[in-house]
Write a protein that holds these residues in place. Sequence first.
Motif, short mmCIF file in Angstrom:
data_model
loop_
_atom_site.label_atom_id
_atom_site.label_comp_id
_atom_site.label_asym_id
_atom_site.label_seq_id
_atom_site.Cartn_x
_atom_site.Cartn_y
_atom_site.Cartn_z
N PHE A 54 0.84 -1.19 0.00
CA PHE A 54 0.00 0.00 0.00
C PHE A 54 0.88 1.25 0.00
O PHE A 54 1.08 1.88 1.04
CB PHE A 54 -0.90 0.02 1.24
CG PHE A 54 -1.69 -1.23 1.46
CD1 PHE A 54 -2.75 -1.55 0.64
CD2 PHE A 54 -1.35 -2.11 2.47
CE1 PHE A 54 -3.48 -2.71 0.83
CE2 PHE A 54 -2.06 -3.27 2.68
CZ PHE A 54 -3.13 -3.58 1.86
N ILE B 204 -0.32 4.83 1.54
CA ILE B 204 -0.43 5.05 2.99
C ILE B 204 0.82 5.72 3.53
O ILE B 204 0.75 6.67 4.29
CB ILE B 204 -0.68 3.70 3.71
CG1 ILE B 204 -2.07 3.18 3.37
CG2 ILE B 204 -0.56 3.87 5.22
CD1 ILE B 204 -2.35 1.80 3.93
N ASN C 147 2.36 10.32 4.31
CA ASN C 147 2.81 10.63 5.67
C ASN C 147 4.33 10.68 5.73
O ASN C 147 4.96 9.96 6.49
CB ASN C 147 2.29 9.59 6.66
CG ASN C 147 0.80 9.59 6.78
OD1 ASN C 147 0.18 10.64 6.82
ND2 ASN C 147 0.20 8.41 6.81
#
Length: 72
Positions: free
Chosen positions: A28, A31, A35
């Motif tokens: 993923f 994700i 961040n």
Amino acid sequence: MSALFNFQSLLLVILLLICTSTHVHQLFPAILDKNKDGLLGIFWKCARIGERLSPYISLCCVAMAVSIFFGN
């Protein structure tokens, strides 16, 4: 005994963090890519370390497994 006071356990925790972050980033990528800063940026940085230094990380994992298997 806490992993902070045992050097071998601390190295094991760091290796597991790097390997797990790299695996999650491969599954993923969105994700971890959103961040990059802040507290969750640590996982993004660990994923980068795992991707760029993967031969060395895998050798460290093998060495850690052998040292744990043979009991120090």
